[in-house]
Scaffold this motif. Sequence first.
Motif, short mmCIF file in Angstrom:
data_model
loop_
_atom_site.label_atom_id
_atom_site.label_comp_id
_atom_site.label_asym_id
_atom_site.label_seq_id
_atom_site.Cartn_x
_atom_site.Cartn_y
_atom_site.Cartn_z
N ILE A 194 0.83 -1.21 0.00
CA ILE A 194 0.00 0.00 0.00
C ILE A 194 0.87 1.26 0.00
O ILE A 194 0.42 2.32 -0.42
CB ILE A 194 -0.97 -0.02 1.21
CG1 ILE A 194 -1.92 -1.20 1.05
CG2 ILE A 194 -1.72 1.28 1.36
CD1 ILE A 194 -2.75 -1.49 2.28
N ALA A 195 2.13 1.13 0.44
CA ALA A 195 3.04 2.27 0.45
C ALA A 195 3.19 2.87 -0.94
O ALA A 195 3.37 4.08 -1.09
CB ALA A 195 4.40 1.87 1.01
N ARG A 196 3.09 2.04 -1.98
CA ARG A 196 3.18 2.57 -3.35
C ARG A 196 2.09 3.59 -3.61
O ARG A 196 2.33 4.64 -4.21
CB ARG A 196 3.09 1.43 -4.37
CG ARG A 196 4.30 0.51 -4.35
CD ARG A 196 4.14 -0.63 -5.31
NE ARG A 196 3.09 -1.52 -4.80
CZ ARG A 196 2.88 -2.74 -5.23
NH1 ARG A 196 3.62 -3.24 -6.19
NH2 ARG A 196 1.94 -3.49 -4.71
N TRP A 197 0.87 3.29 -3.15
CA TRP A 197 -0.25 4.21 -3.35
C TRP A 197 -0.07 5.47 -2.50
O TRP A 197 -0.37 6.58 -2.95
CB TRP A 197 -1.58 3.53 -3.02
CG TRP A 197 -1.88 2.44 -3.98
CD1 TRP A 197 -1.75 1.10 -3.77
CD2 TRP A 197 -2.31 2.59 -5.34
NE1 TRP A 197 -2.09 0.40 -4.91
CE2 TRP A 197 -2.43 1.29 -5.89
CE3 TRP A 197 -2.61 3.69 -6.15
CZ2 TRP A 197 -2.85 1.07 -7.19
CZ3 TRP A 197 -3.01 3.46 -7.44
CH2 TRP A 197 -3.12 2.18 -7.96
N LEU A 223 5.17 0.97 6.60
CA LEU A 223 4.72 -0.30 7.17
C LEU A 223 3.22 -0.24 7.44
O LEU A 223 2.69 0.82 7.79
CB LEU A 223 5.44 -0.59 8.49
CG LEU A 223 6.95 -0.76 8.43
CD1 LEU A 223 7.51 -0.95 9.83
CD2 LEU A 223 7.32 -1.94 7.55
N ASP A 224 2.54 -1.38 7.31
CA ASP A 224 1.14 -1.38 7.72
C ASP A 224 1.12 -1.23 9.24
O ASP A 224 2.09 -1.56 9.93
CB ASP A 224 0.40 -2.64 7.24
CG ASP A 224 0.92 -3.90 7.87
OD1 ASP A 224 0.54 -4.18 9.02
OD2 ASP A 224 1.71 -4.60 7.22
N ARG A 225 0.01 -0.70 9.77
CA ARG A 225 -0.06 -0.39 11.21
C ARG A 225 0.26 -1.57 12.11
O ARG A 225 0.98 -1.43 13.10
CB ARG A 225 -1.46 0.11 11.56
CG ARG A 225 -1.75 1.49 11.11
CD ARG A 225 -3.10 1.90 11.65
NE ARG A 225 -3.62 3.01 10.87
CZ ARG A 225 -4.81 3.52 11.05
NH1 ARG A 225 -5.61 3.02 11.97
NH2 ARG A 225 -5.22 4.52 10.31
N LEU A 276 -1.04 3.26 7.18
CA LEU A 276 0.40 3.02 7.24
C LEU A 276 1.00 3.69 8.46
O LEU A 276 0.39 4.59 9.04
CB LEU A 276 1.09 3.55 5.98
CG LEU A 276 0.71 2.90 4.66
CD1 LEU A 276 1.33 3.65 3.50
CD2 LEU A 276 1.12 1.44 4.65
N ALA A 277 2.20 3.26 8.82
CA ALA A 277 2.92 3.86 9.95
C ALA A 277 4.41 3.82 9.67
O ALA A 277 4.88 3.05 8.82
CB ALA A 277 2.60 3.12 11.24
N ASN A 278 5.13 4.65 10.40
CA ASN A 278 6.59 4.69 10.31
C ASN A 278 7.16 4.30 11.67
O ASN A 278 6.59 4.64 12.70
CB ASN A 278 7.07 6.11 9.98
CG ASN A 278 6.45 6.62 8.71
OD1 ASN A 278 6.50 5.96 7.69
ND2 ASN A 278 5.83 7.78 8.78
#
Length: 163
Positions: free
Chosen positions: A16-19, A139-141, A120-122
Amino acid sequence: METTTLRPPQHRVSPIARWYWAAHAAVGWLILVAVQVVWLIADGDDIPLRVAGLVATVVLATAHVVVMPVWRYRVHRWEATPEAVYTQSGWFKQEWRIAPVSRIQTVDSARGPLEQLFRLANVTVTTASAAGPVRISGLDRETAQRLVDELTAKAQATAGDAT
């Protein structure tokens, strides 16, 4: 004691990071396009030159929004082992980092508004290094929370003061 060596990390960030990266880039480009359109409408001089500039902006924006997320997704990787946290990031300027668990001082997680929208989260791992913290973005949550919990537990179990 096992030696920590620089090597490619195993895990990719969330697909999902691509989006998210595409949307984040598109917001900046849309602001630039909006300014160019207002300038084109407000001032009647050099219209062909301004239209050419607007077309060039749209072409560059499209290329950036389409290519950059795919390229970054291929590069961005992370891994946490019992000994260290490994990261690889960037797309033009690529960076590989290692943070030995024994050097971890804090582990944080953050989500901006757009990242929250994409779920997402960092994760930021702060060490005593002069190079600054190690960041894992996209990263996903759930993965981010598991990683924060895991690294916090490992850092607490490691003797010393992480300096």
